[in-house]
Design an enzyme around this catalytic site. Sequence first.
Site: not given
Ligand code: MG
Ligand code: MG
Length: 444
Positions: A40, A242, A259, A270, A349, A353, A360, A384, A388, A405, A407
Site C-alpha cells: 500500500d 552510479h 554527487d 546537480d 562520460h 548535460h 538530464h 562535470e 576514475y 569528479r 561538477e
Molecule cells: Mg551529478
Molecule cells: Mg550531472
Amino acid sequence: MPNNTFDASPFAARRTQLLQRMGQGIAIITTAPERLRNQDSHYPYRFDSHFYYLTGFTEPEAVLVLQAEPARAILFCRPRHPEREIWDGFRHGPEMAQSRFGFDAAYSIEELDQRLPELLANQSVMHYALGADMTWDRRILRWLNTVREQTRSGVRAPHRIQDIREPLSAMRRIKDETERMLMQHAADISCRAHRRAMLAARPGLSEYAIEAELLYEFRRHGAQAPAYTSIVAGGLNACTLHYVGNAAPLRDGDLLLIDAGCEFDGYAADITRTFPVNGLFSAPQRDVYACVLAAQAAALDRVRPGAGWNEPHDAAVRVLAQGMLDWGLLKGSLDGVIESGDYKQFYMHRTGHWLGLDVHDVGAYKQDNGDWCSLEAGMTLTVEPGCYIRPDDNIPTAFHGIGIRIEDDVCVTANGLDILTAAAPKSIDDIENLMREQQHAFAQ
Ligand code: MG
Ligand code: MG
C-alpha cells in the site's frame, strides 16, 4: 492548503508560446501517475515535468488540454472529495484550480471520456506524446475512434498526430526568468549541503551518515526532495559512476566523491565535489584533482553563446588526457590518445548535460543536419569532467582507487556564463581550509 503566493503568469505565458508553436489543432498533456512502491505504500509523488512546466499544478490525475483556435487552456483534475481529503489531503477541485492557475475552463477528471471526444471533433491535428505511456495511448486512441464513428454525421476527426514533446523540449531548453530564479535557489541549497558534508566528513563515519547530512540540509531549506539519488562514494567506490549503495565506512587517506543536488519547486541542481576524508589531499590525489579542476576551467571557458555543444567537452578531454600521459597512465601522443579514445579508460562520460525540471533535461544536443547545437543565452547545463583510476597492474599504485569528479551548474548569458553553484568550495585551498575549521570545531 494552497500556497497563496503562487504566480500563475509564467505558466500562462508558456502556454501562449506553445500555442503559437502548435499553430493549429489541440494538445493533450497528461501528468504522471502515482506509483506503488510496495503493497500500500507509494513512491513520493512527482508530477510530469512537461505538464508542470505548463500548469504549475502538482496534483496527480490531471490533464491539460490546449486548443489553438480559439486559444483555450482547459484543465481536468480531481474533484473535491471531503472524505478522501481527510485521508490524502487537500485537492483544489476544478473551480478553485481554474481561478488560481488561470485556466479558461476546468472540469473533473471523471468527465474526461465524455468531453475529450467532443474537444477532438473537427480538429485537424492532435498534439500528443504518443508512446510515452501505453495506458494513455490506448485511452486516447479510443477517443479518436469515438470521433471517427461520427464521420457520417459530418464530424471530422484529427488526421495528423504531432509529437508535443518536440516544441515543448525546444522551449524548455531556454530557461525563462522564473526558472532561472528557481534553479539558483535549488543550487544555493545544494551548495550549503555540500559544505555541510565537507564539515561533517571524517574517517570512521559511514557514507550514509554523510548522505543524511545532505538530505537534512536539502529539506530544512524547503527543497521537496533530492533531484536524484545522492552518490556518496568513498575511495574506490567513486570509480563506480552510479554508485548509490552509500553504506561503506569512510577511510583515512581516501577521497570522498559526492554527487548530490536537491529539487526545489520542480527544478534540479546537480553538483559534484570530491574531497579528502581527513581534510588533506595526498600528493597523487592533489595532482589528479588539480588536473580535473583545470579541465573544468578549460571547459567553463568554452561555455558562451555561439559555442558548439561539444566545445567544453573537447577542451576538458585535452587537459585530462595530458594528465593521464604525465602520470604514466597512458602512453603515446596527446592527439594520439584523444583520437584513439584511449583516455576513455579513465574518463568515460561526457562533460555535461542540459539541466532543468529534469536532471538530464529535455532538449536536443544535435541539429537536424547532425551538427552539434550551439549554446544560447538562457540554456542551463552541467560542466562535470572527472577521472576514475581503478587499480590495475599497469598503473602506478599511488593512483589506485582515485576517483574525482567536479561538477557545476551553469547558465549561458548574453556574454558568457553564470555559475549557479559557485558557493560550493572547489579549490584545493578552499576545501582544506574549510575542513580545517571542522577539525578545530572537533578539537574544542
Ligand atoms: Mg551529478
Ligand atoms: Mg550531472
